[in-house]
Design a protein around this motif. Structure first.
Motif, mmCIF file in Angstrom:
data_model
loop_
_atom_site.group_PDB
_atom_site.id
_atom_site.type_symbol
_atom_site.label_atom_id
_atom_site.label_comp_id
_atom_site.label_asym_id
_atom_site.label_seq_id
_atom_site.Cartn_x
_atom_site.Cartn_y
_atom_site.Cartn_z
ATOM 1 N N GLU A 588 6.162 2.810 33.772
ATOM 2 C CA GLU A 588 4.717 3.121 33.231
ATOM 3 C C GLU A 588 4.947 3.962 31.761
ATOM 4 O OE1 GLU A 588 0.716 3.499 32.138
ATOM 5 O OE2 GLU A 588 1.710 2.194 33.097
ATOM 6 N N THR A 589 5.554 4.870 32.073
ATOM 7 C CA THR A 589 5.797 5.998 30.942
ATOM 8 C C THR A 589 6.699 5.306 29.854
ATOM 9 O OG1 THR A 589 5.746 7.872 32.564
ATOM 10 C CG2 THR A 589 6.570 8.584 30.378
ATOM 11 N N ASP A 590 7.739 4.691 30.111
ATOM 12 C CA ASP A 590 8.564 4.184 29.172
ATOM 13 C C ASP A 590 8.124 2.553 29.014
ATOM 14 O OD1 ASP A 590 10.891 4.045 27.202
ATOM 15 O OD2 ASP A 590 12.137 3.251 28.601
ATOM 16 N N TRP A 591 7.020 2.389 28.675
ATOM 17 C CA TRP A 591 6.605 0.804 29.138
ATOM 18 C C TRP A 591 7.221 -0.320 28.468
ATOM 19 C CZ3 TRP A 591 2.953 -0.817 32.423
ATOM 20 C CH2 TRP A 591 2.511 -2.219 32.195
ATOM 21 N N ASP A 592 7.754 -0.352 27.470
ATOM 22 C CA ASP A 592 8.378 -1.453 26.811
ATOM 23 C C ASP A 592 9.718 -1.170 26.671
ATOM 24 O OD1 ASP A 592 7.880 0.286 25.057
ATOM 25 O OD2 ASP A 592 7.012 -1.222 23.319
ATOM 26 N N GLY A 593 10.430 0.000 26.932
ATOM 27 C CA GLY A 593 11.705 0.177 26.800
ATOM 28 C C GLY A 593 12.656 -0.589 27.742
ATOM 29 N N GLY A 594 13.911 -0.482 27.404
ATOM 30 C CA GLY A 594 14.604 -1.402 28.453
ATOM 31 C C GLY A 594 15.462 -0.708 29.295
ATOM 32 N N GLN A 595 15.535 0.650 29.335
ATOM 33 C CA GLN A 595 16.551 1.378 30.182
ATOM 34 C C GLN A 595 16.156 1.058 31.779
ATOM 35 O OE1 GLN A 595 17.963 5.164 28.854
ATOM 36 N NE2 GLN A 595 16.595 4.999 27.170
ATOM 37 N N VAL A 596 14.980 1.012 32.136
ATOM 38 C CA VAL A 596 14.469 1.155 33.510
ATOM 39 C C VAL A 596 14.948 -0.356 33.937
ATOM 40 C CG1 VAL A 596 12.617 1.204 35.419
ATOM 41 C CG2 VAL A 596 12.383 2.861 33.367
ATOM 42 N N PRO A 597 14.570 -1.303 33.522
ATOM 43 C CA PRO A 597 15.053 -2.662 34.081
ATOM 44 C C PRO A 597 16.663 -2.771 34.268
ATOM 45 C CG PRO A 597 13.973 -3.102 32.174
ATOM 46 C CD PRO A 597 13.716 -1.496 32.589
ATOM 47 N N GLU A 598 17.168 -2.296 33.113
ATOM 48 C CA GLU A 598 18.703 -2.424 33.046
ATOM 49 C C GLU A 598 19.261 -1.749 34.299
ATOM 50 O OE1 GLU A 598 19.699 -0.981 29.094
ATOM 51 O OE2 GLU A 598 18.793 -2.869 28.267
ATOM 52 N N ARG A 599 18.707 -0.388 34.512
ATOM 53 C CA ARG A 599 19.484 0.465 35.570
ATOM 54 C C ARG A 599 19.115 -0.160 36.960
ATOM 55 N NH1 ARG A 599 21.162 6.133 35.481
ATOM 56 N NH2 ARG A 599 21.188 5.744 33.137
ATOM 57 N N LEU A 600 18.159 -0.566 37.109
ATOM 58 C CA LEU A 600 17.729 -1.380 38.387
ATOM 59 C C LEU A 600 18.639 -2.604 38.482
ATOM 60 C CD1 LEU A 600 13.880 -1.543 38.651
ATOM 61 C CD2 LEU A 600 15.375 -0.006 39.723
ATOM 62 N N LEU A 601 19.027 -3.337 37.598
ATOM 63 C CA LEU A 601 19.929 -4.243 37.715
ATOM 64 C C LEU A 601 21.358 -3.645 37.928
ATOM 65 C CD1 LEU A 601 18.915 -6.674 34.896
ATOM 66 C CD2 LEU A 601 18.957 -7.340 37.338
ATOM 67 N N SER A 602 21.818 -2.470 37.366
ATOM 68 C CA SER A 602 23.040 -1.882 37.723
ATOM 69 C C SER A 602 22.943 -1.639 39.120
ATOM 70 C CB SER A 602 23.316 -0.926 36.606
ATOM 71 O OG SER A 602 22.553 0.352 37.178
ATOM 72 N N TRP A 603 21.864 -0.917 39.641
ATOM 73 C CA TRP A 603 21.833 -0.642 40.994
ATOM 74 C C TRP A 603 21.947 -1.748 41.994
ATOM 75 C CZ3 TRP A 603 17.054 3.026 41.399
ATOM 76 C CH2 TRP A 603 17.203 4.192 40.552
ATOM 77 N N ILE A 604 21.464 -2.810 41.770
ATOM 78 C CA ILE A 604 21.308 -3.932 42.750
ATOM 79 C C ILE A 604 22.505 -4.668 42.579
ATOM 80 C CG2 ILE A 604 20.268 -6.120 42.708
ATOM 81 C CD1 ILE A 604 17.604 -5.130 41.803
ATOM 82 N N ARG A 605 23.346 -4.706 41.411
ATOM 83 C CA ARG A 605 24.598 -5.159 41.572
ATOM 84 C C ARG A 605 25.874 -4.481 41.668
ATOM 85 N NH1 ARG A 605 23.234 -8.543 35.721
ATOM 86 N NH2 ARG A 605 22.049 -10.155 36.720
ATOM 87 N N GLY A 606 25.652 -3.076 41.914
ATOM 88 C CA GLY A 606 26.579 -2.140 42.270
ATOM 89 C C GLY A 606 27.208 -2.270 43.385
ATOM 90 N N ALA A 607 28.218 -1.423 43.704
ATOM 91 C CA ALA A 607 28.919 -1.354 45.113
ATOM 92 C C ALA A 607 28.309 -0.551 46.102
ATOM 93 C CB ALA A 607 30.493 -0.761 44.770
ATOM 94 N N ASP A 608 27.221 0.422 45.958
ATOM 95 C CA ASP A 608 26.688 0.987 46.765
ATOM 96 C C ASP A 608 25.474 0.142 47.453
ATOM 97 O OD1 ASP A 608 24.822 3.104 48.015
ATOM 98 O OD2 ASP A 608 25.909 4.598 46.985
ATOM 99 N N GLU A 609 25.699 0.248 48.704
ATOM 100 C CA GLU A 609 24.748 -0.524 49.517
ATOM 101 C C GLU A 609 23.420 -0.202 49.589
ATOM 102 O OE1 GLU A 609 22.884 -3.590 51.859
ATOM 103 O OE2 GLU A 609 24.570 -3.574 50.706
ATOM 104 N N ASN A 610 23.330 1.298 49.709
ATOM 105 C CA ASN A 610 21.975 1.906 49.559
ATOM 106 C C ASN A 610 21.345 1.903 48.232
ATOM 107 O OD1 ASN A 610 22.061 2.997 52.222
ATOM 108 N ND2 ASN A 610 23.454 4.432 51.596
#
Length: 737
Positions: A588-610
């Protein structure tokens, strides 16, 4: 391909489109088993923690985290309440009510320079709104041939304004006076010819160094000024003795201003124009307040303060005389003491403090909190003024209290438990900065009541209304900026240790307000959060640390995400929930920035299950919570859909995130609920529906995802809360691929 083969292929596509998601999930049985094994592993870890004395929590249930989220938009509303509350306080280091003249003494290469141009506003004020002190004309004639003049004046005598005016008068005839400030931190002998512009006027305002004014420095500067045909006016306080004989020779005293009201009138005319200023000055109560504040002798700076308060009230469309009067009587500690002592009952004094903490809440809520504070502060033998005699008639208090406090009630709305709103009258001080002035005064002056005030803040922090908890958190942070260790120990950390996640949000918001109020405390707060984040600490503290992402946000979005990423590997459900809520706030704070969705994708595709689990949950929380209404519109957008619709890169990222969660069988129910809510929001608004259809096409890059989306879209047309138009648009778009 032959016609029979094409027909078979069409039948296969149709069967897949009509099959429920569970049919596809059966193919992913091994994946579900792996998820169950992960759960069992987490249970084993929690069992080990229980052996070590830590309370064991259940393994992360993503469904539980998603089901615990409040009404859509609740997070954004809480953040809006927090911003509103913060706006009523000024930083702890800032002197409330003092006129500020800040100049940046910069030089090429980032080096600190010795001179800087004054603001155009500084010149306009003395050209159009300056009122000559007594004998100012004689002073101008006497020093006309000097290159250096020293002006002595009392505190708040307006000597900086007089210095600027003197340079303008002495520079008359020159093509536009060019005025500069000399860095008060340097010695006068440090000036060089390169610092001086031809014909310039320079103000050396209240030099900092004790030996800044010496015969050597003054004579050297005079030679440089003569060569540049420039002038220098030095201002010093009369309390500072001029021990150097050359400095004493150059000194002149400022006279008194005959009528300080003329200063206020001139500043108002400069800001508003003569016609509007005349209307303002004729408003009811304004002439009387002007006379009461400025008719007698006093410091000229106070005339500026009066004008500024009138201007603020005018621009905020507030009652002019009442608003300015309250702001002026709270302007310094001595006046605040007189005002607070003049509140004629403990009840009214408690109402003053309660309004300071809960400014912007419904009047009834604030009054109830005030009575609770009165119960806390009152000794065992009740205060005499709180006793009502037997059979004594009741007396109304609301109007008298509002008048005594300098407050008003304004129409507003409050959000109810299940998302609807209701009309209300909220109370606000007329002076928008009264919150910090009143609360800061009570904290600093009433030593015996300080612990009781903190007890009362704990009560407010546990209030059932989230807006009350949020405003209390900001007030707690305001006080923590003044007494960090005490407030941390008695309020913030106990709240962080609570089982209820709402109270951990209060603790995190209080820490954010603390570093906002006093940035020097940022590093101690970081140390505190690092301690809370340690693996051996209780899960509640780790979750509270995850909620305090805004402490790192000052260093950028990436720094805040790095901190959240550390917590995203924590398997405990309360920490997963905390990270998810913090990610939503950050998005919400960084509304149209790209860092939040990019970081979520890196978590989802990463090796750490949690982290993979937390990334999916965090995305769904944000998808369900964030909404956006554009100016002039009468409809809402699902927030992430609006982001996707306005940027092709964000469309790709958000579509990819939807594809990831759509193909996770363990949260399929929550995914379809979130998509259904988007469909209902879009159903009656063509532009939103078309954007939803575009997003569906962008997400459906494989047959499985396309089938799941078709199945979901068909269900939107069914039931009591159907979205038939959204269903039709999405199915048309998907079938047209």
């Amino acid at each position: 391909m032959s016609e029979p083969d094409k027909a078979a292929e069409r039948e296969k596509d149709k069967a897949e489109a009509e099959a429920p998601p569970e049919a596809e999930d059966a193919k992913n049985g091994e994946r579900a088993k792996n998820g169950e094994r992960a759960k069992n592993g987490e249970r084993a870890k929690n069992g080990e923690r229980a052996k070590n004395g830590e309370r064991a929590e259940e393994a992360p249930s993503r469904t539980d985290v998603l089901n615990e989220q409040g009404q859509r938009g609740a997070i954004q509303e809480r953040m809006g309440t927090e911003r509103d509350a913060l706006s009523g306080y000024v930083r702890a280091e800032r002197y409330v009510g003092r006129d500020q003249h800040n100049h940046y003494y910069g030089a090429p290469g980032g080096q600190r320079g010795r001179v800087a141009p004054l603001r155009p506003r500084d010149v306009q004020e003395v050209e159009q709104a300056f009122v000559d002190p007594e004998d100012f004309g004689e002073l101008c004639r006497r020093v006309r041939d000097r290159r250096i003049v020293i002006l002595q004046g009392d505190r708040e005598s307006g000597r900086f304004a007089a210095a600027r005016r003197l340079l303008c008068v002495l520079g008359e005839g020159d093509p536009g006076p060019r005025l500069f400030g000399v860095d008060p931190a340097i010695g006068l002998d440090e000036l060089t010819g390169e610092d001086l512009a031809e014909g310039g006027g320079y103000v050396y305002r209240d030099p900092v160094q004790p030996d800044a004014l010496t015969t050597f420095g003054l004579d050297k500067a005079a030679g440089l000024l003569e060569a540049a045909k420039a002038r220098l006016v030095i201002t010093v306080d009369t309390a500072r003795p001029l021990t150097d004989p050359r400095a004493a020779e150059l000194a002149s005293r400022l006279g008194r201003v005959p009528d300080r009201r003329d200063i206020a009138r001139g500043l108002l005319a400069l800001e508003l124009g003569a016609a509007k200023a005349a209307v303002l000055l004729a408003e009811p109560g304004v002439p009387e307040l002007l006379d009461g504040q400025l008719a007698q002798d006093g410091p000229p700076r106070h005339a500026r303060n009066v004008a500024l308060e009138f201007l603020h009230a005018y621009r905020q469309a507030l009652p002019l005389a009442r608003t300015a009067e309250q702001a002026l009587r709270l302007r310094d500690d001595e006046q605040r003491a007189d005002w607070f002592a003049g509140l004629d009952s403990l009840s009214l004094q408690c109402m003053a403090v309660s309004t300071a903490v809960l400014n912007g809440e419904p009047y009834e809520t604030v009054a109830l909190a005030a009575m609770k504070l009165k119960d806390v502060l009152e000794p065992d033998v009740p205060h005499a003024d709180s006793l009502r005699g037997l059979d004594e008639p009741l007396r109304p208090t609301k109007r008298a209290w509002l008048s005594g406090l300098g407050a008003r009630t304004v129409p507003s709305t409050v959000r109810l438990r299940y998302g609807s709103t209701a009309p209300a009258e909220v109370i606000r001080y007329l002076d928008p900065y009264a919150q910090g002035k009143v609360l800061g005064y009570f904290w600093s002056e009433f030593d015996e009541q300080r612990p009781r005030l903190l007890d009362w803040l704990r009560w407010c922090a546990e209030h059932p209304l989230e807006s009350v908890r949020t405003r209390t958190a900001v007030a707690t942070g305001f006080l923590a900026a003044r007494g960090f260790d005490l407030v941390r120990a008695l309020v913030i950390e106990p709240m962080a240790r609570e089982q209820d996640r709402r109270y951990r949000t209060v603790a995190a918001a209080a820490l954010h307000a603390t570093v906002t109020q006093r940035p020097a405390l940022r590093e101690p707060v970081r140390d505190l959060l690092r301690g809370w984040s340690a693996p051996g600490e209780p899960a509640q503290l780790r979750a509270a640390a995850a909620r305090a992402w805004r402490v790192e946000y000052e260093s950028g979005v990436s720094a805040a995400l790095d901190r959240l990423e550390e917590h995203a590997s924590d398997p405990v459900v309360s920490v997963v929930a905390a990270v998810s809520e913090s990610v939503t706030e950050l998005w919400e704070t960084d509304w149209d920035g790209g860092q939040v969705p990019e970081r979520l994708l890196s978590w989802i595709r990463g090796a750490d299950e949690n982290r993979r689990i937390t990334g999916r949950v965090a995305f769904l929380v944000a998808a369900g919570q964030l909404v956006r209404r554009m100016p002039g519109d009468d409809f809402d957008w699902p927030g992430l859909l609006h982001i996707a619709a306005t940027d092709a890169t964000r469309m790709r990222d958000i579509a990819t995130l939807w594809r990831e969660v759509l193909n996770d069988p363990l949260i399929s129910k929550n995914v379809h609920e979130a998509l259904s809510e988007w469909a209902r929001t879009a159903d009656e608004v063509p532009v939103v529906r078309h954007s939803l259809a575009r997003l569906a096409v962008a997400a459906a890059t494989d047959r499985t995802t396309a089938g799941r989306l078709r199945y979901a879209a068909r269900r939107w047309a069914e039931g009591d809360r159907a979205a038939p138009a959204s269903s039709a648009d999405v199915l048309t778009a998907l079938n047209g691929r």
